[in-house]
Design a protein around this motif. Structure first.
Motif, PDB file in Angstrom:
ATOM      1  N   THR A  66       9.237  88.815  34.002  1.00 34.11           N
ATOM      2  CA  THR A  66      10.239  87.909  33.465  1.00 34.11           C
ATOM      3  C   THR A  66      10.789  87.015  34.563  1.00 34.11           C
ATOM      4  N   SER A  69      13.025  88.641  37.216  1.00 29.57           N
ATOM      5  CA  SER A  69      12.330  89.481  38.185  1.00 29.57           C
ATOM      6  C   SER A  69      11.764  88.618  39.300  1.00 29.57           C
ATOM      7  N   CYS A 129      17.447  97.316  47.261  1.00 29.52           N
ATOM      8  CA  CYS A 129      18.049  98.073  46.148  1.00 29.52           C
ATOM      9  C   CYS A 129      17.791  97.386  44.820  1.00 29.52           C
ATOM     10  N   ALA A 130      18.041  96.076  44.766  1.00 28.54           N
ATOM     11  CA  ALA A 130      17.860  95.362  43.507  1.00 28.54           C
ATOM     12  C   ALA A 130      16.401  95.402  43.074  1.00 28.54           C
ATOM     13  N   ALA A 132      14.181  97.645  43.888  1.00 27.86           N
ATOM     14  CA  ALA A 132      13.837  99.000  43.492  1.00 27.86           C
ATOM     15  C   ALA A 132      14.246  99.240  42.047  1.00 27.86           C
ATOM     16  N   GLY A 133      15.484  98.852  41.704  1.00 26.55           N
ATOM     17  CA  GLY A 133      15.952  99.028  40.335  1.00 26.55           C
ATOM     18  C   GLY A 133      15.053  98.324  39.344  1.00 26.55           C
ATOM     19  N   ILE A 134      14.738  97.064  39.638  1.00 24.86           N
ATOM     20  CA  ILE A 134      13.946  96.264  38.699  1.00 24.86           C
ATOM     21  C   ILE A 134      12.524  96.784  38.601  1.00 24.86           C
ATOM     22  N   VAL A 136      11.407  99.839  39.115  1.00 23.62           N
ATOM     23  CA  VAL A 136      11.347 101.084  38.351  1.00 23.62           C
ATOM     24  C   VAL A 136      11.584 100.808  36.872  1.00 23.62           C
ATOM     25  N   LEU A 137      12.493  99.884  36.558  1.00 24.45           N
ATOM     26  CA  LEU A 137      12.747  99.542  35.152  1.00 24.45           C
ATOM     27  C   LEU A 137      11.493  98.984  34.511  1.00 24.45           C
ATOM     28  N   ILE A 138      10.815  98.054  35.213  1.00 22.43           N
ATOM     29  CA  ILE A 138       9.602  97.450  34.655  1.00 22.43           C
ATOM     30  C   ILE A 138       8.512  98.501  34.483  1.00 22.43           C
ATOM     31  N   ASP A 141       9.827 101.814  31.868  1.00 18.25           N
ATOM     32  CA  ASP A 141      10.284 101.682  30.502  1.00 18.25           C
ATOM     33  C   ASP A 141       9.596 100.562  29.746  1.00 18.25           C
TER      34      ASP A 141
ATOM     35  N   THR B  66      17.349 101.456  27.942  1.00 19.85           N
ATOM     36  CA  THR B  66      16.217 102.330  28.248  1.00 19.85           C
ATOM     37  C   THR B  66      16.682 103.506  29.099  1.00 19.85           C
ATOM     38  N   PHE B  68      15.712 104.636  31.957  1.00 21.63           N
ATOM     39  CA  PHE B  68      15.952 104.415  33.380  1.00 21.63           C
ATOM     40  C   PHE B  68      17.275 103.707  33.632  1.00 21.63           C
ATOM     41  N   ALA B 126      24.556 100.450  47.322  1.00 23.55           N
ATOM     42  CA  ALA B 126      23.228 100.612  46.728  1.00 23.55           C
ATOM     43  C   ALA B 126      23.332 100.670  45.206  1.00 23.55           C
ATOM     44  N   CYS B 129      24.108  97.173  43.830  1.00 20.72           N
ATOM     45  CA  CYS B 129      22.965  96.263  43.867  1.00 20.72           C
ATOM     46  C   CYS B 129      21.961  96.597  42.769  1.00 20.72           C
ATOM     47  N   ALA B 130      21.625  97.882  42.645  1.00 17.43           N
ATOM     48  CA  ALA B 130      20.645  98.270  41.636  1.00 17.43           C
ATOM     49  C   ALA B 130      21.163  97.958  40.237  1.00 17.43           C
ATOM     50  N   GLY B 133      20.995  94.229  39.523  1.00 15.07           N
ATOM     51  CA  GLY B 133      19.649  93.800  39.165  1.00 15.07           C
ATOM     52  C   GLY B 133      19.305  94.160  37.737  1.00 15.07           C
ATOM     53  N   ILE B 134      19.580  95.403  37.370  1.00 14.03           N
ATOM     54  CA  ILE B 134      19.205  95.866  36.033  1.00 14.03           C
ATOM     55  C   ILE B 134      20.018  95.170  34.955  1.00 14.03           C
ATOM     56  N   LEU B 137      18.757  91.701  34.505  1.00 14.37           N
ATOM     57  CA  LEU B 137      17.446  91.751  33.849  1.00 14.37           C
ATOM     58  C   LEU B 137      17.601  92.006  32.355  1.00 14.37           C
ATOM     59  N   ASP B 141      16.785  88.493  30.199  1.00 14.33           N
ATOM     60  CA  ASP B 141      15.400  88.357  29.781  1.00 14.33           C
ATOM     61  C   ASP B 141      15.072  89.184  28.562  1.00 14.33           C
TER      62      ASP B 141
END
Lengths: 181, 181
Positions: A66, A69, A129-130, A132-134, A136-138, A141, B66, B68, B126, B129-130, B133-134, B137, B141
């Motif tokens: 997306t 991302s 960090c950001a 990593a979050g994105i 893992v989400l992509i 899930d 989701t 995560f 951390a 930030c995560a 991002g999530i 996202l 999107d």
């Protein structure tokens, strides 16, 4: 701490004149700028940042990722590039200091190094960090990993974390030597 | 730097005996533990962490988020709770130090404060930030914001960032006073 005679016949010894003679309160601690340990830390930072950058750079296609991302991964690339440049620059400064046997203990220089380390490490950590979050989400899930090269994103993120992890000691040692002057 | 007479008739003044008299190299700087500024910083950290926590806690339903994301927001809640507890504890210590007019300048105490501040601020940053991002996202999107209360997540994240932002000065002042002893 120098031992001095308790009784002076005429005048105080000249070393009590604190303003003129710079006091060294701390030895060259490995890891500080201008030491071999410091050079090693810079090399590690540079290596991890370069690996992260090249992994991201060789991922040419972002087909189904997306828009946000892509923005986030671009931020990761920018932060890691900055880290790269900064670590390379300071590695060169360390090599110079080691080769001419000069000590990089100027207050201005150390302040500059400390601020630079703080800024680059914060940026790298936030990006890692950001991402990593994105990532893992992509991958977990939304389940787009086959097309998105999630392994690449994950390794780039891990390298960014490692780079941050090696910047931190440099930052703390610089800050320490600045404060303990 | 104290001005001293250049000529001593009999003996050196006793203040040259560095080993016995603890030298105070820095005044009580506002923001350090045991000062009003430090108490103010702790109060700010605590307030922002509590707001973030309560915003997350009152969001009872995570219907279409989701698995995560839930994990990540749980981590945010955990990090912010820890921040909350830590800041409250140190605010109480500051109030105690101010009320009995004691200085919190023990090396062990300052080391403990510095390590605790470093750990909690890193965790909070951390998590923020995560989550940022999530949240972006999800909201931009994947377009699930009506059901997911994205505004709530965003404000919780923003409060976590603010909490981190107010922990940093405490951490740096503690580290500085530790190094400059």
């Amino acid at each position: 701490m120098m031992s001095r005679p308790a009784v002076h016949p005429v005048e105080a010894p000249p070393m009590t004149n604190d303003a003129e003679i710079p006091r060294v309160r701390m030895k060259d601690f490995q890891g500080m700028p201008g030491t071999l340990g410091g050079l090693f830390l810079r090399m590690c930072q540079f290596a991890f940042a370069v690996i992260s950058l090249s992994v991201m750079a060789t991922t040419s296609d972002f087909p189904s990722v997306t828009a946000f991302s892509i923005m986030c991964f671009s931020y990761l690339v920018a932060a890691v590039s900055l880290q790269c440049l900064w670590s390379l620059l300071l590695a060169i400064a360390d090599i110079y200091a080691l080769s001419v046997r000069r000590s990089l203990r100027n207050v201005g220089v150390i302040s500059l190094f400390t601020i630079g380390d703080g800024v680059t490490s914060t940026l790298t950590f936030a990006a890692a960090c950001a991402s990593a979050g994105i990532t893992v989400l992509i991958s977990n899930d939304v389940d787009k990993c086959n097309v998105n090269h999630c392994t690449r994103f994950m390794s780039a993120t891990a390298m960014a974390f490692l780079s941050w992890f090696t910047v931190s000691p440099s930052f703390f040692l610089n800050f320490w030597s600045l404060a303990s002057r």
